[in-house]
Design an enzyme around this catalytic site. Structure first.
Site, PDB file in Angstrom:
ATOM      1  N   LYS A 180      26.601  21.854  16.375  1.00 17.70           N
ATOM      2  CA  LYS A 180      25.660  22.848  15.612  1.00 17.70           C
ATOM      3  C   LYS A 180      24.282  22.869  16.319  1.00 17.70           C
ATOM      4  CE  LYS A 180      28.861  23.773  13.862  1.00 17.70           C
ATOM      5  NZ  LYS A 180      29.392  24.659  14.656  1.00 17.70           N
TER       6      LYS A 180
ATOM      7  N   HIS B 162      28.417  18.114  25.201  1.00 18.81           N
ATOM      8  CA  HIS B 162      27.594  17.119  23.596  1.00 18.81           C
ATOM      9  C   HIS B 162      27.486  15.471  24.350  1.00 18.81           C
ATOM     10  CE1 HIS B 162      28.292  19.841  21.650  1.00 18.81           C
ATOM     11  NE2 HIS B 162      29.717  20.219  20.875  1.00 18.81           N
TER      12      HIS B 162
ATOM     13  N   SER C 278      24.521  23.193   8.793  1.00 22.24           N
ATOM     14  CA  SER C 278      25.776  24.185   9.753  1.00 22.24           C
ATOM     15  C   SER C 278      27.318  23.292   9.662  1.00 22.24           C
ATOM     16  CB  SER C 278      25.126  23.889  11.197  1.00 22.24           C
ATOM     17  OG  SER C 278      25.848  24.621  12.221  1.00 22.24           O
TER      18      SER C 278
HETATM   19  P1  A3P Z   1      25.174  28.018  11.221  1.00 24.70           P
HETATM   20  O1  A3P Z   1      25.796  27.354  10.556  1.00 24.70           O
HETATM   21  O2  A3P Z   1      23.667  26.832  11.319  1.00 24.70           O
HETATM   22  O3  A3P Z   1      24.696  29.404  11.227  1.00 24.70           O
HETATM   23  P2  A3P Z   1      27.113  24.779  17.737  1.00 24.70           P
HETATM   24  O4  A3P Z   1      27.794  26.667  18.757  1.00 24.70           O
HETATM   25  O5  A3P Z   1      26.256  24.288  18.942  1.00 24.70           O
HETATM   26  O6  A3P Z   1      28.374  24.738  17.320  1.00 24.70           O
HETATM   27  O7  A3P Z   1      26.308  25.499  16.305  1.00 24.70           O
HETATM   28  C1  A3P Z   1      27.207  26.712  16.303  1.00 24.70           C
HETATM   29  C2  A3P Z   1      25.701  27.310  15.243  1.00 24.70           C
HETATM   30  O8  A3P Z   1      24.676  27.884  16.030  1.00 24.70           O
HETATM   31  C3  A3P Z   1      26.265  28.274  13.713  1.00 24.70           C
HETATM   32  O9  A3P Z   1      25.048  27.604  12.657  1.00 24.70           O
HETATM   33  C4  A3P Z   1      26.380  29.620  14.305  1.00 24.70           C
HETATM   34  O10 A3P Z   1      25.842  30.410  13.454  1.00 24.70           O
HETATM   35  C5  A3P Z   1      24.844  29.498  15.566  1.00 24.70           C
HETATM   36  N1  A3P Z   1      24.891  30.937  15.804  1.00 24.70           N
HETATM   37  C6  A3P Z   1      25.816  30.541  17.692  1.00 24.70           C
HETATM   38  N2  A3P Z   1      25.417  31.716  17.770  1.00 24.70           N
HETATM   39  C7  A3P Z   1      24.390  32.331  17.406  1.00 24.70           C
HETATM   40  C8  A3P Z   1      23.272  32.797  17.350  1.00 24.70           C
HETATM   41  N3  A3P Z   1      23.170  34.491  18.345  1.00 24.70           N
HETATM   42  N4  A3P Z   1      22.160  33.277  16.886  1.00 24.70           N
HETATM   43  C9  A3P Z   1      21.506  32.208  16.150  1.00 24.70           C
HETATM   44  N5  A3P Z   1      22.909  31.434  16.087  1.00 24.70           N
HETATM   45  C10 A3P Z   1      23.926  31.207  16.024  1.00 24.70           C
END
Ligand code: A3P
Length: 285
Positions: A42, A97, A127
């Site tokens: 996340k 990870h 998140s």
């Molecule tokens: P939120 O839940 O705060 O919106 P991961 O990919 O490690 O699982 O992380 C997911 C988080 O990264 C989510 O956060 C998601 O919205 C955010 N995310 C993914 N792509 C993004 C982008 N292009 N710009 C900003 N945040 C992004």
């Protein structure tokens, strides 16, 4: 909990990891040109899945419209890698990870580069809370209060946030590793991309950087079915409950933490980092 398998004291989701995939990663042969983005879950993993292949292919947009992101830059430790590894273009982009000490021997022996993305843990826990609501392969998070306790105790996928950060802050990788924050990427994506491209020895024009930034924006990724995880069956990821690309902002914790929770969160995290030689890129309060 039977949704996880245990791996060196870490909980990994059984849906995406298996004893075979963990054996496969031990034997994966890193090549010097491989580039790995490492994150605690996340913290911007799928964002890096979008970014890395574009930096490495000089901004060719075709893959982001034809190949799902998890196959463009697969997870090193997940079952899917074995299926797609032979189709990955060179230089290969991967995400992981895993903590540093569980990286395969060939990684340490290679010159492969790593970009470690760190996100403020207060936003990570929020998140992750929503992710547990939508992901059918993870246990129900309960209340936010309950979930925060699990997070602080490390009873969540890939363990404690502080252990992950410590592990990647203490490596012998020298100039093979670069650190960046999710917050820095949100604040100025073109600048973040330039920093990554310099680190990777890519000489990308301003025009290409701008093009990559535009195609890796939250809005663009959210509407691209190859990037927003909407192709995953609803039983595994239900974007009606909460989309994978949820908010994409800095500071959403303010809408979720009570002042007691904030105090508790800061005290646990700072205690676990109090003897560390590095400091965090943001203040915790
Ligand atoms: P939120 O839940 O705060 O919106 P991961 O990919 O490690 O699982 O992380 C997911 C988080 O990264 C989510 O956060 C998601 O919205 C955010 N995310 C993914 N792509 C993004 C982008 N292009 N710009 C900003 N945040 C992004």
């Amino acid at each position: 909990e039977e949704m996880y398998l245990q791996y060196h004291g870490l909980l990994l989701p059984k849906e995406t990891h298996s004893p075979e995939s963990l054996k496969f990663v031990r034997k994966y042969t890193f090549s010097d040109s491989d580039v790995l983005a490492v994150t605690y879950p996340k913290s911007g993993t799928i964002w890096m899945q979008e970014i890395l292949p574009l930096l490495l292919n000089g901004g060719d947009l075709r893959p982001i419209h034809t190949i799902p992101n998890w196959d463009r830059a697969p997870w090193l430790e997940e079952t899917r890698l074995a299926v797609v590894v032979d189709q990955l273009p060179s230089p290969r982009a991967l995400v992981s990870h895993l903590p540093y000490h569980l990286m395969p021997p060939s990684f340490l022996a290679s010159k492969a580069k790593v970009i470690y993305v760190m996100r403020n843990p207060k936003d990570v826990v929020v998140s992750s809370y929503y992710f547990h609501q939508m992901a059918g392969f993870l246990p129900d998070p309960g209340t936010f209060e309950e979930f925060m306790e699990k997070f602080l105790e490390g009873r969540v996928l890939f363990g404690k946030w502080t252990d992950h950060v410590k592990s990647w802050k203490h490596t012998e990788l020298g100039d093979r590793i670069m650190y960046i924050t999710y917050e820095e990427m949100v604040q100025d994506l073109p600048a973040a991309l330039r920093r990554m491209s310099d680190f990777l020895g890519r000489n990308l024009s301003e025009e290409v950087i701008e093009k990559i930034a535009e195609n890796c924006s939250f809005e663009t990724m959210k509407t691209n079915t190859m990037s927003n995880f909407s192709l995953i069956p609803k039983v595994l990821m239900d974007d009606n409950k909460s989309p994978f690309l949820r908010k994409g902002v800095v500071g959403d914790w303010k809408n979720h933490f009570s002042s007691e929770q904030l105090t508790r969160f800061i005290s646990v995290i700072s205690k676990e980092l109090e003897n560390e030689s590095f400091s965090l890129p943001w203040s915790l309060d």
